[in-house]
Motif scaffolding. Structure first.
Motif, short mmCIF file in Angstrom:
data_model
loop_
_atom_site.label_atom_id
_atom_site.label_comp_id
_atom_site.label_asym_id
_atom_site.label_seq_id
_atom_site.Cartn_x
_atom_site.Cartn_y
_atom_site.Cartn_z
N ILE A 103 0.87 -1.19 -0.03
CA ILE A 103 0.08 0.02 -0.09
C ILE A 103 0.73 1.41 0.06
CG2 ILE A 103 -1.96 -1.15 1.33
CD1 ILE A 103 -0.84 0.56 3.70
N GLY A 104 0.31 2.53 -0.43
CA GLY A 104 0.90 3.72 -0.11
C GLY A 104 0.45 4.29 1.26
N LYS A 105 1.39 4.65 1.90
CA LYS A 105 1.25 5.22 3.41
C LYS A 105 1.61 6.77 3.23
CE LYS A 105 2.63 4.46 7.94
NZ LYS A 105 3.44 3.81 8.95
N LYS B 268 -4.68 -0.77 4.23
CA LYS B 268 -4.53 0.67 4.33
C LYS B 268 -5.19 1.29 5.66
CE LYS B 268 -3.67 4.74 1.50
NZ LYS B 268 -3.46 4.89 0.02
N SER B 269 -6.61 0.91 5.89
CA SER B 269 -7.20 1.51 6.81
C SER B 269 -6.53 0.98 8.30
CB SER B 269 -8.75 0.97 6.89
OG SER B 269 -9.39 0.89 5.57
N TRP B 270 -6.19 -0.50 8.22
CA TRP B 270 -5.77 -0.67 9.56
C TRP B 270 -4.40 0.19 9.72
CZ3 TRP B 270 -5.90 -6.55 8.11
CH2 TRP B 270 -6.95 -7.33 8.49
N GLU B 271 -3.67 0.28 8.88
CA GLU B 271 -2.42 1.07 8.93
C GLU B 271 -2.67 2.61 9.43
OE1 GLU B 271 0.78 0.00 8.70
OE2 GLU B 271 1.70 1.88 8.94
N GLY C 253 -5.46 3.54 11.04
CA GLY C 253 -6.43 3.68 12.00
C GLY C 253 -7.55 4.18 11.73
N LEU C 254 -8.06 3.98 10.09
CA LEU C 254 -9.50 4.56 9.72
C LEU C 254 -10.51 3.59 9.87
CD1 LEU C 254 -7.87 6.16 6.69
CD2 LEU C 254 -8.56 7.32 8.68
N PRO C 255 -11.96 3.96 9.75
CA PRO C 255 -12.84 2.93 9.61
C PRO C 255 -12.51 1.83 8.52
CG PRO C 255 -13.68 5.19 9.76
CD PRO C 255 -12.06 5.59 9.62
N THR C 256 -12.97 0.72 8.62
CA THR C 256 -12.75 -0.19 7.67
C THR C 256 -13.73 -0.31 6.74
OG1 THR C 256 -13.85 -1.98 9.17
CG2 THR C 256 -11.31 -1.84 9.20
N GLY C 257 -14.91 0.43 6.60
CA GLY C 257 -15.73 0.19 5.67
C GLY C 257 -16.51 -1.16 5.58
N ASP C 258 -16.90 -1.29 4.36
CA ASP C 258 -17.65 -2.48 4.12
C ASP C 258 -16.92 -3.95 4.28
OD1 ASP C 258 -20.63 -3.71 3.18
OD2 ASP C 258 -18.85 -4.85 2.14
N THR C 259 -17.05 -4.75 5.16
CA THR C 259 -16.10 -5.89 5.24
C THR C 259 -16.68 -7.17 4.94
OG1 THR C 259 -16.14 -5.97 7.43
CG2 THR C 259 -14.21 -4.85 6.55
N SER C 260 -17.93 -6.92 4.21
CA SER C 260 -18.95 -8.12 4.29
C SER C 260 -18.43 -9.44 3.26
CB SER C 260 -20.12 -7.87 3.70
OG SER C 260 -20.15 -7.36 2.33
N THR C 261 -17.38 -9.34 2.66
CA THR C 261 -16.77 -10.05 1.71
C THR C 261 -15.47 -10.50 2.15
OG1 THR C 261 -15.69 -8.41 0.34
CG2 THR C 261 -18.14 -9.13 -0.51
N LEU C 262 -14.96 -9.81 3.45
CA LEU C 262 -13.70 -10.42 3.77
C LEU C 262 -13.68 -11.87 4.30
CD1 LEU C 262 -10.74 -9.28 4.89
CD2 LEU C 262 -11.96 -9.12 7.16
N GLU C 263 -12.54 -12.54 4.02
CA GLU C 263 -12.51 -13.86 4.39
C GLU C 263 -12.05 -13.96 5.58
OE1 GLU C 263 -9.87 -16.95 1.60
OE2 GLU C 263 -8.67 -15.73 3.05
N GLU C 264 -12.57 -15.11 6.35
CA GLU C 264 -12.27 -15.12 7.63
C GLU C 264 -10.79 -15.41 8.04
OE1 GLU C 264 -15.48 -17.39 10.11
OE2 GLU C 264 -15.95 -16.43 8.26
#
Ligand code: ATP
Ligand code: MG
Length: 571
Positions: free
Chosen positions: A487-489, A555-558, A560-571
């Motif tokens: 990612i770009g930081k 990027k969001s984790w890095e 510290g932003l809200p993660t948005g929609d994660t409905s398709t995230l693999e566990e």
């Protein structure tokens, strides 16, 4: 580039010459392959299933070779034609009509394919949902589509928030259950008494067939609407790109919850009457090699994430299996790293053919044609009947080797016809007669396209634009690295710096020295400005359920932003 170009090989799939196939091409002529040419009407279920069931030579041929842990079945075209007739009758009894949305939320199984074609036979619109979705994801999709019927299993029913779904009239349950209530329909019981004859609904080419919610790598899922017309392109690309022949045993590893699992896991092989392998259950290298071996798969369509895992499993794993029937391999979904292509040459003695397309485009658009030289890292060239280019933000074409928006000239058969409930979103894809994909790429002097990244993922560091894919590909060439997400930081001085998240292969441990070594490896192998300034070792890289690296989430984790929609995230 470390990996050399790979010429077409003698005896390998060697279809029509690419240039010749493009000459004098017309989609109109492609239509001749279908019976609508005579009837003026059409139905995908007829072309893919019933047509073969009516053919005495194909009738008893295996259409579906199904296996999952604990279950194995062979289903002929005749069987599938009859059972989908039955299911169409069931739906008809419950007042399902042309244009209604009927959703499927269940694991891959013979019942899935039966129901799916039953839906199409009515002229209704099928909406397949991936079995691993949790409640919120199911709610969003069923609400947005206003689905009237849902087909699911008793186990998955727990994730269906019925109270929030006023449009949902009935739920068909596949499997043993004790549910009581007017809203439930028992699949087995209804099928026992349903007639095997059904007058299929003949529809227009432009009538709705499928609603696919995209995988959501970049944000909220969108309901991508496809029509029966798409079959022209499924049929054509199955021949040109998959190289399917009558006697092939074909395996597409994608779940029908994603567009690859329908366009190429259902339509493409069956439009050609080819035997189709479906494997349920979770991925393990042993199981996948075992499936290729056991069913003597000849043509295999899979994804980079799976290939990278097989590569990490090492040579021993592949050498244990007799895979000589395998003659053609293809990949889709994410950029195919050159390292993986070169591993494929060793492991299978075959080229791996990358193909590029999207849920929105309905079928392959830019591909490595079997009769073309492969340039590892390139997606290849547009198929006959498709014009692709790189354009700027106003829709003006850019010269070769310049990075920009990957765009396609409007007008190919399998194109989506709208985004459900969001016509303005649909319009926003088009600029100046071009469908703008949202991916960035460049085209070289010879017309090969090179994927650089999703537009949102492209990194701007010290004024240089860097595609994360190139950096990730270099990283996984390092023996210690298994997977990488880049990612770009934000950085006050450089605009952005490159940060890489990696997972390590077995036998390696995180240390300052190792990370320094990996950084140097990218610096010397790719370029100084593309070497990650920060490198973090993780246990896993977040992916969508369809196996794509979710850079947006890293990027969001890095940051510290809200993660948005994660409905398709693999566990
Ligand atoms: P969403 O649009 O909801 O964020 P998504 O883009 O991941 O989700 P899909 O339509 O399944 O949903 O994926 C299409 C995208 O996948 C392409 O736009 C591209 O970014 C990527 N992709 C597919 N095939 C390739 C390929 N061969 N090389 C590089 N990228 C690919
Ligand atoms: Mg997309």
């Amino acid at each position: 580039m470390a990996v050399k170009n790979i010429p077409v090989r003698e005896g390998q799939p060697n279809l029509k010459d690419y240039e010749k196939a493009r000459e004098n091409f017309s989609w109109e002529e492609m239509k001749q392959h279908f019976s609508w040419h005579k009837t003026g009407k059409v139905n995908m279920a007829y072309e893919a299933i019933d047509r073969h069931a009516e053919d005495p030579k194909k009738k008893n041929k295996t259409a579906l070779l199904y296996s999952s842990p604990g279950r194995e079945e062979k289903v002929t075209f005749h069987d599938l034609s009859r059972s989908s007739n039955q299911f169409a009758n069931v739906l008809k009894n419950y007042n399902v009509n042309k244009g209604d949305r009927v959703f499927l939320f269940m694991p891959r199984s013979p019942e899935f394919y039966t129901s799916f074609f039953g839906i199409l036979k009515i002229g209704a619109i099928a909406g397949p949902l991936f079995e691993a979705f949790m409640e919120q994801a199911v709610r969003d999709r069923l609400q947005d589509s206003e689905a009237k019927i849902l087909i699911t299993t008793p186990e998955l029913l727990e994730r269906v928030p019925q109270q929030d779904l006023p449009h949902l009239e009935k739920i068909v349950l596949v499997g043993d259950h004790e549910k009581k209530g007017e809203q439930y329909i028992d699949y087995k019981q209804e099928m026992e008494t349903a007639s095997e004859d059904f007058d299929l609904e003949w529809v227009d080419l432009e009538d709705g067939m499928l609603l696919h919610y995209t995988s959501g790598s970049t944000g909220k899922p969108k309901g991508v609407y496809h029509v029966h017309n798409a079959m022209i392109q499924h049929y054509a690309t199955a021949e040109w790109v998959l190289d399917l022949k009558e006697d092939d045993v074909y395996w597409c590893t994608a779940d029908p919850g994603w567009v690859t699992g329908t366009s190429y896991g259902i339509f493409a092989p069956w439009l050609h009457g080819v035997t189709n392998v479906v494997r349920g259950g979770r991925f393990t290298p042993e199981d996948w090699y075992g499936t290729l071996e056991k069913y003597e798969v000849t043509v295999w369509y899979t994804a980079p994430t799976a290939l990278r895992k097989l590569m990490s499993a090492g040579e021993e794993a592949v050498k244990k299996h007799a895979l000589s029937p395998l003659r053609h391999i293809l990949s889709v979904g994410e950029p195919l790293n050159p390292e993986v292509i070169s591993w494929g040459l060793d492991a299978f003695d075959l080229r791996i053919h990358d193909t590029w397309w999207m849920t929105e485009t309905g079928a392959q658009l830019i591909v490595n044609f079997p009769s073309m030289e492969i340039r590892p890292g390139s997606m290849g060239k547009p198929i006959p009947g498709v014009e692709a280019s790189i354009v700027d933000n106003e829709g003006n074409e850019l010269p070769p080797n310049q990075m920009g928006n990957l765009a396609i000239k409007e007008g190919w058969p399998s194109m989506m016809r709208t985004i459900w409930n969001r016509p303005e979103k649909y319009e926003s894809y088009f600029i100046n007669g071009w469908y703008v994909s949202g991916d960035s790429a460049y085209k070289d002097e010879d017309g090969y396209f090179w994927f650089q990244g999703r537009l949102d993922d492209v990194i701007n560091t010290s004024g240089e634009r860097v595609g994360p894919f190139e950096v990730e590909s270099k990283l996984i060439e390092h023996p210690a690295v298994s997977e990488a997400g880049v990612i770009g930081k934000p950085d006050p001085e450089r605009g952005e710096i490159i940060k890489a998240f990696i997972t390590l292969n077995d036998g390696y441990e995180d240390s300052d020295e190792l990370r320094e070594d990996i950084r140097k490896f990218v610096k010397t192998g790719l370029s100084a400005h593309a070497a990650p300034r920060e490198l973090e070792v993780k246990d896993s890289i977040p992916k969508t359920r369809s196996g794509k690296i979710m850079r947006r989430l890293l990027k969001s984790w890095e940051l510290g932003l809200p993660t948005g929609d994660t409905s398709t995230l693999e566990e």
